[in-house]
Design a protein around this motif. Structure first.
Motif, PDB file in Angstrom:
ATOM      1  N   ALA A  25       0.845  -1.208   0.000  1.00  0.00           N
ATOM      2  CA  ALA A  25       0.000   0.000   0.000  1.00  0.00           C
ATOM      3  C   ALA A  25       0.874   1.249   0.000  1.00  0.00           C
ATOM      4  O   ALA A  25       0.565   2.252  -0.653  1.00  0.00           O
ATOM      5  N   LYS A  26       1.977   1.190   0.732  1.00  0.00           N
ATOM      6  CA  LYS A  26       2.862   2.351   0.807  1.00  0.00           C
ATOM      7  C   LYS A  26       3.671   2.523  -0.487  1.00  0.00           C
ATOM      8  O   LYS A  26       3.899   3.629  -0.951  1.00  0.00           O
ATOM      9  N   SER A  27       4.096   1.385  -1.076  1.00  0.00           N
ATOM     10  CA  SER A  27       4.940   1.455  -2.273  1.00  0.00           C
ATOM     11  C   SER A  27       4.153   1.946  -3.490  1.00  0.00           C
ATOM     12  O   SER A  27       4.701   2.595  -4.361  1.00  0.00           O
ATOM     13  N   TRP A  28       2.873   1.580  -3.556  1.00  0.00           N
ATOM     14  CA  TRP A  28       2.035   2.016  -4.685  1.00  0.00           C
ATOM     15  C   TRP A  28       0.840   2.787  -4.128  1.00  0.00           C
ATOM     16  O   TRP A  28      -0.252   2.224  -3.988  1.00  0.00           O
ATOM     17  N   PRO A  29       1.029   4.077  -3.810  1.00  0.00           N
ATOM     18  CA  PRO A  29      -0.044   4.847  -3.173  1.00  0.00           C
ATOM     19  C   PRO A  29      -1.312   4.892  -4.040  1.00  0.00           C
ATOM     20  O   PRO A  29      -2.416   4.939  -3.507  1.00  0.00           O
ATOM     21  N   ASP A  30      -1.135   4.840  -5.354  1.00  0.00           N
ATOM     22  CA  ASP A  30      -2.291   4.848  -6.229  1.00  0.00           C
ATOM     23  C   ASP A  30      -2.704   3.411  -6.538  1.00  0.00           C
ATOM     24  O   ASP A  30      -2.126   2.745  -7.390  1.00  0.00           O
ATOM     25  N   ALA A  31      -3.749   2.946  -5.851  1.00  0.00           N
ATOM     26  CA  ALA A  31      -4.135   1.539  -5.947  1.00  0.00           C
ATOM     27  C   ALA A  31      -4.554   1.138  -7.359  1.00  0.00           C
ATOM     28  O   ALA A  31      -4.466  -0.038  -7.728  1.00  0.00           O
ATOM     29  N   ASP A  32      -4.989   2.096  -8.174  1.00  0.00           N
ATOM     30  CA  ASP A  32      -5.481   1.747  -9.513  1.00  0.00           C
ATOM     31  C   ASP A  32      -4.366   1.342 -10.461  1.00  0.00           C
ATOM     32  O   ASP A  32      -4.593   0.588 -11.410  1.00  0.00           O
ATOM     33  N   THR A  33      -3.172   1.866 -10.207  1.00  0.00           N
ATOM     34  CA  THR A  33      -2.079   1.527 -11.114  1.00  0.00           C
ATOM     35  C   THR A  33      -1.155   0.472 -10.498  1.00  0.00           C
ATOM     36  O   THR A  33      -0.216   0.021 -11.143  1.00  0.00           O
ATOM     37  N   ALA A  34      -1.431   0.104  -9.244  1.00  0.00           N
ATOM     38  CA  ALA A  34      -0.577  -0.884  -8.573  1.00  0.00           C
ATOM     39  C   ALA A  34      -0.735  -2.236  -9.244  1.00  0.00           C
ATOM     40  O   ALA A  34      -1.803  -2.565  -9.756  1.00  0.00           O
ATOM     41  N   PRO A  35       0.338  -3.036  -9.276  1.00  0.00           N
ATOM     42  CA  PRO A  35       0.167  -4.395  -9.793  1.00  0.00           C
ATOM     43  C   PRO A  35      -0.733  -5.195  -8.852  1.00  0.00           C
ATOM     44  O   PRO A  35      -0.902  -4.831  -7.691  1.00  0.00           O
ATOM     45  N   ARG A  36      -1.282  -6.274  -9.379  1.00  0.00           N
ATOM     46  CA  ARG A  36      -2.058  -7.161  -8.507  1.00  0.00           C
ATOM     47  C   ARG A  36      -1.085  -8.138  -7.846  1.00  0.00           C
ATOM     48  O   ARG A  36      -0.021  -8.418  -8.394  1.00  0.00           O
ATOM     49  N   PHE A  37      -1.439  -8.612  -6.683  1.00  0.00           N
ATOM     50  CA  PHE A  37      -0.547  -9.520  -5.954  1.00  0.00           C
ATOM     51  C   PHE A  37      -1.258 -10.795  -5.569  1.00  0.00           C
ATOM     52  O   PHE A  37      -2.472 -10.808  -5.364  1.00  0.00           O
ATOM     53  N   GLU A  38      -0.494 -11.867  -5.477  1.00  0.00           N
ATOM     54  CA  GLU A  38      -0.978 -13.075  -4.802  1.00  0.00           C
ATOM     55  C   GLU A  38       0.157 -13.581  -3.922  1.00  0.00           C
ATOM     56  O   GLU A  38       1.330 -13.369  -4.238  1.00  0.00           O
ATOM     57  N   ILE A  39      -0.210 -14.143  -2.790  1.00  0.00           N
ATOM     58  CA  ILE A  39       0.817 -14.744  -1.924  1.00  0.00           C
ATOM     59  C   ILE A  39       0.579 -16.243  -1.898  1.00  0.00           C
ATOM     60  O   ILE A  39      -0.472 -16.708  -1.455  1.00  0.00           O
ATOM     61  N   VAL A  40       1.529 -16.997  -2.438  1.00  0.00           N
ATOM     62  CA  VAL A  40       1.406 -18.452  -2.440  1.00  0.00           C
ATOM     63  C   VAL A  40       2.261 -19.009  -1.304  1.00  0.00           C
ATOM     64  O   VAL A  40       3.487 -19.021  -1.387  1.00  0.00           O
ATOM     65  N   PHE A  41       1.605 -19.432  -0.224  1.00  0.00           N
ATOM     66  CA  PHE A  41       2.340 -20.088   0.860  1.00  0.00           C
ATOM     67  C   PHE A  41       2.478 -21.568   0.518  1.00  0.00           C
ATOM     68  O   PHE A  41       1.501 -22.211   0.127  1.00  0.00           O
ATOM     69  N   VAL A  42       3.679 -22.104   0.646  1.00  0.00           N
ATOM     70  CA  VAL A  42       3.858 -23.543   0.461  1.00  0.00           C
ATOM     71  C   VAL A  42       4.165 -24.137   1.824  1.00  0.00           C
ATOM     72  O   VAL A  42       5.227 -23.889   2.397  1.00  0.00           O
ATOM     73  N   ASP A  43       3.189 -24.872   2.367  1.00  0.00           N
ATOM     74  CA  ASP A  43       3.426 -25.476   3.667  1.00  0.00           C
ATOM     75  C   ASP A  43       4.245 -26.748   3.473  1.00  0.00           C
ATOM     76  O   ASP A  43       3.782 -27.729   2.900  1.00  0.00           O
ATOM     77  N   ASP A  44       5.487 -26.698   3.963  1.00  0.00           N
ATOM     78  CA  ASP A  44       6.436 -27.780   3.742  1.00  0.00           C
ATOM     79  C   ASP A  44       6.300 -28.818   4.853  1.00  0.00           C
ATOM     80  O   ASP A  44       7.238 -29.096   5.581  1.00  0.00           O
ATOM     81  N   GLY A  45       5.095 -29.372   4.988  1.00  0.00           N
ATOM     82  CA  GLY A  45       4.864 -30.418   5.987  1.00  0.00           C
ATOM     83  C   GLY A  45       5.049 -29.965   7.421  1.00  0.00           C
ATOM     84  O   GLY A  45       5.603 -30.708   8.239  1.00  0.00           O
ATOM     85  N   SER A  46       4.584 -28.765   7.738  1.00  0.00           N
ATOM     86  CA  SER A  46       4.729 -28.253   9.114  1.00  0.00           C
ATOM     87  C   SER A  46       4.028 -29.162  10.106  1.00  0.00           C
ATOM     88  O   SER A  46       2.988 -29.759   9.803  1.00  0.00           O
ATOM     89  N   ARG A  47       4.588 -29.251  11.311  1.00  0.00           N
ATOM     90  CA  ARG A  47       3.946 -30.069  12.336  1.00  0.00           C
ATOM     91  C   ARG A  47       3.112 -29.220  13.283  1.00  0.00           C
ATOM     92  O   ARG A  47       2.415 -29.736  14.131  1.00  0.00           O
ATOM     93  N   ASP A  48       3.189 -27.897  13.121  1.00  0.00           N
ATOM     94  CA  ASP A  48       2.358 -27.033  13.957  1.00  0.00           C
ATOM     95  C   ASP A  48       1.105 -26.623  13.170  1.00  0.00           C
ATOM     96  O   ASP A  48       0.731 -27.291  12.216  1.00  0.00           O
ATOM     97  N   THR A  49       0.476 -25.524  13.532  1.00  0.00           N
ATOM     98  CA  THR A  49      -0.797 -25.170  12.894  1.00  0.00           C
ATOM     99  C   THR A  49      -0.626 -24.231  11.696  1.00  0.00           C
ATOM    100  O   THR A  49      -1.584 -23.592  11.280  1.00  0.00           O
ATOM    101  N   THR A  50       0.586 -24.168  11.137  1.00  0.00           N
ATOM    102  CA  THR A  50       0.836 -23.262  10.005  1.00  0.00           C
ATOM    103  C   THR A  50      -0.221 -23.390   8.909  1.00  0.00           C
ATOM    104  O   THR A  50      -0.805 -22.388   8.465  1.00  0.00           O
ATOM    105  N   ALA A  51      -0.491 -24.640   8.479  1.00  0.00           N
ATOM    106  CA  ALA A  51      -1.426 -24.845   7.371  1.00  0.00           C
ATOM    107  C   ALA A  51      -2.808 -24.310   7.730  1.00  0.00           C
ATOM    108  O   ALA A  51      -3.466 -23.655   6.915  1.00  0.00           O
ATOM    109  N   ALA A  52      -3.237 -24.582   8.952  1.00  0.00           N
ATOM    110  CA  ALA A  52      -4.561 -24.121   9.382  1.00  0.00           C
ATOM    111  C   ALA A  52      -4.629 -22.600   9.410  1.00  0.00           C
ATOM    112  O   ALA A  52      -5.611 -21.993   8.974  1.00  0.00           O
TER     113      ALA A  52
END
Ligand code: UDP
Ligand code: MG
Length: 329
Positions: free
Chosen positions: A44-71
Motif C-alpha cells: 500500500a505504501k509502495s504504490w499509493p495509487d491503488a489503480d495503477t498498482a500491480p495485482r498480488f498473490e501470496i502463495v504459501f507452500v506449507d512444507d509439511g509443518s507439524r504445527d498449525t501453520t497450514a490451518a
C-alpha cells in the motif's frame, strides 16, 4: 546494431500485471500472519495509487509443518482471496517447497521470499520497476550481512568462493532465493527435471536479462531458523555437484601426477638395487605410500559416490514433492 531491437515489457501484455510472492513455510505459525500484514502495508505504501498498482498473490507452500501453520494460512485464504496455500504431504525441504511454489504461482512475475521478513518487502517496488523496464530477473544482493551470525557469514563466503572457482557457470554471490523472476524464466525452471535441486544455481544458470538491487540483510523477525548444519552441508554438496564435475576431474590429474612420480621412483629403486644390491627393508617408505594412496583412494571413491548417488536419485525419477492439498486457486 541493437538499436532497432525493442525488448518487450509487461505493458505489451496486460495493464496491471500479477505478481506472485512464493513463500515456503515450515513450522511458522507465528510468522505467516505477521508476514502477510507486513506485505499488505508495504505494498500500500509502495504504490499509493491503488489503480495503477500491480495485482498480488501470496502463495504459501506449507512444507509439511507439524504445527498449525497450514490451518492458519487456510484461515487467511478464506478472508483474503489473494492468499493461496499449497500444502505438501510431508517436509520435503525448502528447495522442493520453492519448486512447488514456482509451479503453482500464476503471476507474470514471481518473487520467492522467506516468511521471516529477512527479505525486505520494501524491495518489491524497485524490483518490479526494474522488471517493468525490461529486466527478466532482478537479483536482490545482500551487501551487509552483519545481522547473520559470524559462522553463517564465513561459511557462506567460503561456499560462494569455492563454487565460483570450480562451477561451469558462476552463481550470483550473496543473492539468495529472493529475486524477481519473469514468467519466461519461471516457465523454464518449471520444465527442468533436476531432482537434486539447488535453486540458486539454476536461477543463475538459466541466464536472461538480469538486474540487481542491493540491501542490508535484517535479522529474522519472528520464529526461529529452520536450518540444521547437516541440511546446509547437504545443500552445499548439492550445489557443487549440480553445477560442476570438476571434483571428479581433479582425481584424474592427481592420479596422473602420483603415477608419474611412482614410476620415476620405481625406476630409481630398480637401478639403485641393481647397483648396490639393495639395503634394509624400507618399512617406513612402504607404510607412507600405502597409507597415502589408501587415503586418496577412499576420498576419491567417496567423491565419486556423491555423484553416483545423485545419478541414482535422478534415475529413480520420483517427484520432487507431493502436494496433498491446495487452497485458494
Ligand atoms: N523452510 C521450509 N522448509 C524447511 C526449512 C525452511 O520451507 O525444511 C522455510 C522457512 O519456513 C522460511 C525459509 O524456508 O520461510 C527460510 O528459512 P530460515 O529463515 O529458517 O532460513 P535462514 O534465513 O536462517 O537461512
Ligand atoms: Mg531466515
Amino acid at each position: 546494431m541493437l538499436e532497432g531491437l525493442k525488448f518487450p515489457t509487461y505493458e505489451a501484455q496486460t495493464d496491471r500485471p500479477l505478481i506472485s510472492l512464493v513463500v515456503p513455510v515450515y513450522n511458522e505459525e507465528d510468522s505467516v500472519a505477521h508476514f502477510a500484514a507486513a506485505i499488505n502495508g508495504v505494498i500500500a505504501k509502495s504504490w499509493p495509487d491503488a489503480d495503477t498498482a500491480p495485482r498480488f498473490e501470496i502463495v504459501f507452500v506449507d512444507d509439511g509443518s507439524r504445527d498449525t501453520t497450514a490451518a492458519v494460512v487456510c484461515a487467511m485464504c478464506s478472508i483474503d482471496s489473494r492468499i493461496k496455500l499449497v500444502a505438501l504431504s510431508r517436509n520435503f525441504g525448502k528447495e522442493a517447497a520453492l519448486s512447488a511454489g514456482l509451479k503453482a504461482a500464476t503471476g507474470d512475475a514471481v518473487i520467492p521470499m522467506d516468511v521471516d521478513l529477512q527479505d525486505p518487502p520494501e524491495l518489491i517496488r524497485p524490483m518490479v520497476d526494474l522488471w517493468q523496464s525490461g529486466a527478466q530477473i532482478v537479483n536482490a544482493k545482500r551487501v551487509d550481512r552483519s545481522q547473520d551470525s559470524f559462522l553463517k557469514r564465513t561459511t557462506s563466503r567460503l561456499f560462494y568462493k569455492t563454487i565460483n572457482a570450480i562451477a561451469d557457470h558462476p552463481i550470483a554471490v550473496d543473492v539468495g532465493d529472493f529475486r524477481l523472476l519473469d514468467r519466461s524464466a519461471v516457465a523454464v525452471l518449471n520444465e527442468m527435471t533436476e531432482r537434486c535441486r539447488f535453486n540458486k544455481g539454476l536461477f543463475s544458470w538459466i541466464g536472461f536479462r538480469t538486474e540487481t538491487v542491493e540491501y542490508a540483510r535484517p535479522a529474522r523477525q519472528t520464529g526461529s531458523t529452520k536450518w540444521r548444519v547437516s541440511r546446509l552441508v547437504a545443500l552445499a554438496l548439492d550445489g557443487i555437484t549440480s553445477s560442476t564435475t570438476f571434483p571428479l576431474r581433479v582425481w584424474t590429474m592427481i592420479g596422473a601426477t602420483i603415477s608419474l612420480l611412482a614410476f620415476a621412483y620405481a625406476a630409481f629403486l630398480i637401478i639403485y638395487t641393481m647397483m648396490s644390491g639393495g639395503d634394509t627393508p624400507g618399512y617406513a617408505s612402504i607404510m607412507v605410500a600405502v597409507l597415502f594412496l589408501g587415503g586418496l583412494n577412499l576420498f576419491s571413491l567417496g567423491l565419486m559416490g556423491e555423484y553416483v548417488g545423485r545419478i541414482a536419485v535422478q534415475v529413480r525419477g520420483r517427484p520432487l514433492y507431493i502436494v496433498s492439498t491446495t487452497v485458494g486457486f
